[in-house]
Design a protein around this motif. Sequence first.
Motif, mmCIF file in Angstrom:
data_model
loop_
_atom_site.group_PDB
_atom_site.id
_atom_site.type_symbol
_atom_site.label_atom_id
_atom_site.label_comp_id
_atom_site.label_asym_id
_atom_site.label_seq_id
_atom_site.Cartn_x
_atom_site.Cartn_y
_atom_site.Cartn_z
ATOM 1 N N THR A 127 -32.506 -1.904 -37.116
ATOM 2 C CA THR A 127 -31.995 -1.554 -35.802
ATOM 3 C C THR A 127 -33.115 -0.824 -35.069
ATOM 4 N N THR A 128 -33.562 -1.399 -33.975
ATOM 5 C CA THR A 128 -34.693 -0.850 -33.230
ATOM 6 C C THR A 128 -34.200 -0.226 -31.931
ATOM 7 N N LYS A 129 -34.669 0.975 -31.655
ATOM 8 C CA LYS A 129 -34.327 1.692 -30.435
ATOM 9 C C LYS A 129 -35.523 1.654 -29.497
ATOM 10 N N PHE A 130 -35.307 1.105 -28.287
ATOM 11 C CA PHE A 130 -36.362 0.979 -27.287
ATOM 12 C C PHE A 130 -36.051 1.874 -26.088
ATOM 13 N N THR A 131 -37.110 2.357 -25.426
ATOM 14 C CA THR A 131 -36.951 2.931 -24.098
ATOM 15 C C THR A 131 -36.704 1.786 -23.117
ATOM 16 N N PRO A 132 -36.285 2.082 -21.880
ATOM 17 C CA PRO A 132 -36.113 1.019 -20.892
ATOM 18 C C PRO A 132 -37.381 0.209 -20.646
ATOM 19 N N ASP A 133 -38.546 0.776 -20.943
ATOM 20 C CA ASP A 133 -39.816 0.070 -20.765
ATOM 21 C C ASP A 133 -40.311 -0.576 -22.046
ATOM 22 N N LEU A 134 -39.412 -0.739 -23.013
ATOM 23 C CA LEU A 134 -39.680 -1.471 -24.261
ATOM 24 C C LEU A 134 -40.665 -0.760 -25.172
ATOM 25 N N GLN A 135 -40.649 0.551 -25.151
ATOM 26 C CA GLN A 135 -41.397 1.323 -26.130
ATOM 27 C C GLN A 135 -40.465 1.686 -27.280
ATOM 28 N N ILE A 136 -40.903 1.446 -28.515
ATOM 29 C CA ILE A 136 -40.078 1.754 -29.679
ATOM 30 C C ILE A 136 -40.092 3.258 -29.932
#
Length: 411
Positions: A127-136
Amino acid sequence: MTKRFTIISGRFAFYIFALVLLSNCSKVDVNTRSSTKSYSFDTKFATLQAGVVDNNGEYLYITLLNIFTNETELFKFDLNTLEKVKSYSVELPNTITFGHNLLYATDNHLYGLQQSYLAGTGNYEVTTKFTPDLQIVGTDTVFRLDSVPPFIPSLNLRSRLCQPAAGQFARATTILDYNLKYGIRYELMDGEFNRVKTVVDTSSYPGIGFRLGVNQMLPTSDGGYIVNGVSATPTTGIDFFIEKRDADFNQLWTTTYSTPAVENIAGTIESNGYFYSYVKELNPETQIYNLFMLQHDDQGNLVKRLDLKSSGKETTLRETFEQTADGGFLCPGMTSVNATQSSSKAILYKVSPDLEIESYEVFGESVISGNIYKISDNKFVYVYGEMGFGPEEGDLRTVLTCVDQNGKVIK
């Protein structure tokens, strides 16, 4: 037993290759309407796996899975301009899929379930959590070392993630071990994915058969969950199931829809005390798809079935539908209406709350897939793939179009 799994895998392979899209995105605007953009995807065949709109209706996120390299690419599009803002390539070894599961949470982060397996060790999921700008900014890895029969490495681990409340996540995972014991694991987790509650249910589908996967898990208005997915039995083949669970994951009711055809459920929407589901079924003899909607009451009893028919052959190759502000539904599919014999077009049905077809709109040329995502009460983005373009544009492109609640293009 090996033979039975081979047959099932072959059916799913048919779905996969019918849904090819291409990755490595380079934009080519081929439409003068400002509400439509077309993009060419070069050389890499991939399936469109998931999509979600952010909390403000400003951005669309979609994932593509390369079926040859198992590489997943995550894209971010600006919904005001329909321009690609950013993409992120996931290069985990032996990746299976992001599934049809992206979640944009109340904390304004994007969550995606990445399923994978390693030969000789088993399945695992990240399960990967990203910022809105697709930073993990975080990951949660769960290994399933004891649950992978070698002949079905991709069927036993299929999870869906939802958010019942701020700071909480719930997940349903299909379980199948070497002894073909099957079931679904339900987990309630906090915002850091610490398990608060875990329930494993192996009793809801007794006899010879198993759940191939969970297609959807969503919170319901009473604080519980609605779960649906695909099951398999030796007698009826591929069917689908719908289950209602309470807040503690206790089963309140379950229903399985079985016919001689191969069924797959696109999704279920709760509305005004009913559950509406969008379904595709494949006739194994003619290889022709039918689309239909089902209405169940709050106890799982079937109330109505609506077959979606126009003047041509209908198929659906994707798994999304959305509810409109007037209580109706937008349902995407494919049709031969206004198309040549060797071609097909996208078709977008508008269905009333009492399951009557109000209208339909036809889009594109040589269409192979379609997805619909809600931006606001009267604005949706319709995403479909088109084939038959020159190598310089890629042989396939994907089209993004904004439509209103009647499926008409917003100019």
